[in-house]
Write a protein that holds these residues in place. Structure first.
Motif, short mmCIF file in Angstrom:
data_model
loop_
_atom_site.label_atom_id
_atom_site.label_comp_id
_atom_site.label_asym_id
_atom_site.label_seq_id
_atom_site.Cartn_x
_atom_site.Cartn_y
_atom_site.Cartn_z
N LYS A 61 8.64 3.39 -2.32
CA LYS A 61 7.86 4.63 -1.88
C LYS A 61 7.52 5.32 -3.21
O LYS A 61 6.22 5.64 -3.23
CB LYS A 61 8.63 5.51 -0.95
CG LYS A 61 8.60 4.88 0.43
CD LYS A 61 9.23 6.03 1.35
CE LYS A 61 10.62 6.52 0.82
NZ LYS A 61 11.05 7.51 1.94
N LEU B 164 3.19 5.28 -3.64
CA LEU B 164 2.59 5.96 -2.75
C LEU B 164 1.43 6.83 -3.65
O LEU B 164 1.72 7.27 -4.78
CB LEU B 164 3.54 7.44 -2.44
CG LEU B 164 4.09 7.01 -1.22
CD1 LEU B 164 5.11 8.29 -0.60
CD2 LEU B 164 3.35 6.48 -0.06
N GLN C 99 -3.01 5.37 0.22
CA GLN C 99 -1.78 4.09 0.66
C GLN C 99 -0.77 4.90 1.23
O GLN C 99 -0.67 6.18 1.37
CB GLN C 99 -1.29 3.81 -0.77
CG GLN C 99 -2.24 3.12 -1.78
CD GLN C 99 -1.62 2.41 -2.99
OE1 GLN C 99 -1.06 3.06 -3.36
NE2 GLN C 99 -2.04 1.33 -3.55
N ARG C 100 -0.10 3.87 2.06
CA ARG C 100 1.10 4.28 2.89
C ARG C 100 2.03 3.22 2.78
O ARG C 100 1.82 2.07 2.53
CB ARG C 100 0.56 4.75 4.19
CG ARG C 100 0.32 3.44 5.21
CD ARG C 100 0.29 3.65 6.62
NE ARG C 100 -0.60 2.78 7.34
CZ ARG C 100 -0.54 2.41 8.71
NH1 ARG C 100 -0.42 3.64 9.47
NH2 ARG C 100 -1.06 1.52 8.95
N PRO D 52 -1.26 10.59 0.54
CA PRO D 52 -0.44 9.62 0.91
C PRO D 52 0.37 9.74 2.24
O PRO D 52 0.59 11.23 2.53
CB PRO D 52 0.49 9.65 -0.09
CG PRO D 52 0.08 10.67 -0.96
CD PRO D 52 -1.18 11.56 -0.60
N GLU D 53 0.76 8.70 2.73
CA GLU D 53 1.50 8.90 4.00
C GLU D 53 2.80 7.90 3.90
O GLU D 53 2.73 7.09 3.32
CB GLU D 53 0.51 8.50 5.13
CG GLU D 53 -0.57 9.24 5.42
CD GLU D 53 -1.48 8.65 6.64
OE1 GLU D 53 -0.68 7.95 7.32
OE2 GLU D 53 -2.39 9.07 6.79
N THR D 54 3.77 8.29 4.62
CA THR D 54 5.14 7.27 5.06
C THR D 54 5.07 7.26 6.45
O THR D 54 4.67 7.99 7.18
CB THR D 54 6.19 7.93 4.34
OG1 THR D 54 6.54 9.23 5.07
CG2 THR D 54 6.08 8.20 2.69
#
Length: 135
Positions: free
Chosen positions: A18, A22, A26-27, A130-132
């Protein structure tokens, strides 16, 4: 949006990926069990799957082989595979498993990022935040 899937039961490995990956557009999607990778690939269609050699209940090489077989049968999208190995001797197994690249732990985040960039197929990347995701 470029998606990177990381499959590792060790939190430090998922956190490393991560941190290295990140960026805007992008994720990173995480799974902790090998048996969950196939469904995550189906749902998120990642560009790259980062597979730890030691994933609970199904090792990274077995997961990589499964992804290749499912893609060749047309049941999953094709995904580039990066295996994170425990030792140098595992490189032979990684090649037999048809991985696109492999790195031996401990892994430098910059090397990890460069390797993912090298094996990821060209894709349009948005300029979003950015995402998770948890898988």
């Amino acid at each position: 949006m470029t998606t990177i899937l990381v499959a590792a039961d060790a939190k430090w490995v998922r956190d490393l990926v991560k941190t290295a990956c990140l960026a805007p557009g992008q994720r990173v999607v995480e799974v902790t069990r090998g048996q969950d990778v196939r469904e995550a690939v189906r749902e998120y269609e990642p560009s790259v799957a980062v597979l730890d050699m030691q994933i609970a209940n199904m090792g990274g090489i077995a997961v990589g082989i499964d992804l290749r077989l499912e893609a060749s049968a047309g049941r999953l999208p094709d995904v580039s595979i990066l295996l994170l190995l425990d030792r140098e001797a595992d490189r032979f197994l990684a090649k037999r498993g048809d991985a696109d690249a492999e790195l031996v732990k401990p892994i430098d985040p910059a090397t990890l990022r460069r390797t993912i960039d090298r094996i990821a197929p060209p894709a349009a990347v948005s300029s979003g935040e950015p995402e998770t995701g948890e898988g």
